[in-house]
Design a protein around this motif. Structure first.
Motif, PDB file in Angstrom:
ATOM      1  N   SER A  23      11.377 -16.935 -34.498  1.00 32.22           N
ATOM      2  CA  SER A  23      11.370 -16.637 -33.066  1.00 32.22           C
ATOM      3  C   SER A  23       9.942 -16.695 -32.500  1.00 32.22           C
ATOM      4  O   SER A  23       8.999 -16.211 -33.140  1.00 32.22           O
ATOM      5  CB  SER A  23      11.970 -15.253 -32.813  1.00 32.22           C
ATOM      6  OG  SER A  23      11.839 -14.886 -31.462  1.00 32.22           O
ATOM      7  N   HIS A  25       8.274 -15.112 -29.556  1.00 31.41           N
ATOM      8  CA  HIS A  25       8.496 -14.122 -28.505  1.00 31.41           C
ATOM      9  C   HIS A  25       7.246 -13.275 -28.351  1.00 31.41           C
ATOM     10  O   HIS A  25       6.586 -12.908 -29.331  1.00 31.41           O
ATOM     11  CB  HIS A  25       9.690 -13.232 -28.861  1.00 31.41           C
ATOM     12  CG  HIS A  25      10.077 -12.302 -27.768  1.00 31.41           C
ATOM     13  ND1 HIS A  25       9.602 -11.014 -27.655  1.00 31.41           N
ATOM     14  CD2 HIS A  25      10.911 -12.484 -26.704  1.00 31.41           C
ATOM     15  CE1 HIS A  25      10.124 -10.433 -26.598  1.00 31.41           C
ATOM     16  NE2 HIS A  25      10.919 -11.302 -26.002  1.00 31.41           N
ATOM     17  N   GLY A  39       7.851 -12.076 -32.619  1.00 31.48           N
ATOM     18  CA  GLY A  39       8.974 -12.912 -33.038  1.00 31.48           C
ATOM     19  C   GLY A  39       9.272 -12.755 -34.524  1.00 31.48           C
ATOM     20  O   GLY A  39       8.368 -12.810 -35.364  1.00 31.48           O
ATOM     21  N   ASN A  75      18.921 -17.116 -36.838  1.00 29.78           N
ATOM     22  CA  ASN A  75      17.609 -17.257 -36.215  1.00 29.78           C
ATOM     23  C   ASN A  75      16.949 -15.897 -36.055  1.00 29.78           C
ATOM     24  O   ASN A  75      17.613 -14.866 -35.903  1.00 29.78           O
ATOM     25  CB  ASN A  75      17.733 -17.936 -34.848  1.00 29.78           C
ATOM     26  CG  ASN A  75      18.277 -19.347 -34.956  1.00 29.78           C
ATOM     27  OD1 ASN A  75      18.046 -20.034 -35.947  1.00 29.78           O
ATOM     28  ND2 ASN A  75      18.989 -19.779 -33.933  1.00 29.78           N
ATOM     29  N   GLY A 129       8.373 -16.454 -37.822  1.00 31.14           N
ATOM     30  CA  GLY A 129       8.191 -16.183 -36.402  1.00 31.14           C
ATOM     31  C   GLY A 129       6.724 -16.157 -36.024  1.00 31.14           C
ATOM     32  O   GLY A 129       5.843 -16.133 -36.892  1.00 31.14           O
TER      33      GLY A 129
END
Length: 391
Positions: A23, A25, A39, A75, A129
């Protein structure tokens, strides 16, 4: 053969799970506007394992399960949430199953004992991530890793029967009659060639509650190693036997010549089988008298034990069991531990016979597309290219 429950050959498509995406983020919450990257990592894809199970004795349960797909990894998410790992798939197979790559004929693995677990295809690792890429000089990374692709392989599974003594002979040599006389097995017996269309096992009782396993192999004809008759289908079952019992009828014109033909077929199929101990049994001796038996002994090979028997009258059966037991437990032929990988040698499949073999078995599989796969962003990796280390 289509109506038989004995299935010793299947071809299936296996596909492990792909790894989940990491991810990307950035944390933005009240009172913490510069929270930084959070993430999470993607989950790993599911693996595909083979597991030995003594409750199965054929590959019938896999005959109509032509596609085995493992679950993909989930994910990653925000707040450093890790994606879920894909569920692993365990394929139960009978002991004695050998796996080959259907496209190249390459030997892949072997399952020899109950409870043995072998990794067939490894799932893809999950991507990292953006939280994993933070540093003093890159405090807000805006990228993450995609997950590793899955692995895919079309495999051929062959079952090779595990037995102490394997019967080798031409059709109508008396193999099924001998097994029915020495054990409680009841194979089909009739007066025409290729009565036995599938191998059968029988437990032969011996003195002091001892026993050994005897395998009735369908008849072999000259040229079986080149695909004639049922050769390619059933010669592989002889590879697992510790001792080979050659059976030639006593009313044959030239017993020694028939024995040499059988020996040559084994040599052409797998030269390593000649290293096994061998015993020659001259069957149907109820048709011979003592004088003829004495004359035949002088023309028979001298490099292996020879026993004259008659499964119908019981003549020579006790002597045969004594000879088989002595050979099985001799110092030069001590039973190998089948759980040791070093004692089994497997050759890759001959590509010249592979297509013909699959055609005879009626194996023709088309690989199905997975609706959940993003085929434009994925590429398949070769099985040998991936590392074994987890991230």
């Amino acid at each position: 053969m289509a109506e038989s429950n004995f299935v010793d050959y299947v071809k299936i498509v296996c596909r492990s799970g792909k790894g989940g995406k990491g991810s990307m983020h950035l944390r933005h919450v009240k009172y913490n506007p510069n929270g930084g990257p959070d993430g999470g990592d993607g989950g790993r894809g599911g693996n595909i394992y083979l597991r030995g199970n003594h409750n199965y004795w054929t590959l019938l349960h896999l005959k109509y399960q032509r596609h085995v797909f493992a679950e993909h990894g989930g994910n990653g998410g925000k707040d450093k949430c890790h994606g879920t790992d894909g569920k692993d798939i365990y394929i139960d197979v009978p002991c004695g199953t050998v796996v080959y790559d259907a496209e190249t004929g390459r030997y892949v693995c072997d399952v020899t004992h109950d409870g043995q677990v072998v990794l067939l295809l490894k799932g893809g690792r999950g991507g990292l991530g953006n939280f994993q890429f933070r540093s003093a000089t890159n405090q807000a990374p805006r990228y993450a890793q995609p997950g590793e692709p899955m692995q895919e392989m079309t495999v051929i599974m062959e079952l090779k029967l595990l037995a102490d003594v394997g019967l080798v002979g031409f059709p109508n040599a008396g193999k099924s009659t001998l097994v029915s006389s020495l054990s409680n097995a009841r194979p089909k017996i009739a007066n025409y060639p290729f009565t036995t269309m599938e191998p059968s096992l029988g437990i032969v009782g011996y003195r002091d509650n001892k026993s050994f396993v005897m395998a009735d192999i369908p008849g072999i004809i000259e040229g079986a190693s080149e695909g004639r008759g049922l050769g390619l289908r059933f010669l592989r079952h002889i590879e697992r036997n510790s001792l080979l019992l050659f059976m030639v009828p006593g009313d044959t014109d030239d017993i020694k010549r028939e024995y040499e033909i059988l020996l040559n077929e084994l040599r052409s199929f797998n030269p390593e089988m000649l290293s096994k101990h061998r015993v020659l049994a001259v069957t149907k001796c109820d048709l011979l008298d003592d004088e003829l038996i004495s004359m035949l002994r002088e023309t028979l090979p001298t490099d292996l034990p020879v026993v004259f028997i008659s499964a119908v009258t019981g003549y020579g059966l006790d002597e045969l069991k004594d000879v088989l037991w002595e050979e099985l437990n001799s110092e030069s032929n001590k039973l190998q531990d089948i759980t040791s990988e070093d004692t089994l040698v497997h050759r890759d499949k001959d590509l010249s016979y592979l297509s013909k073999e699959m055609e005879d078995e009626g194996e023709n599989i088309e690989i199905l597309d997975d609706d959940d796969l993003d085929m434009e962003d994925m590429e398949f990796l070769d099985v040998d290219d991936l590392e074994d280390d987890e991230p």
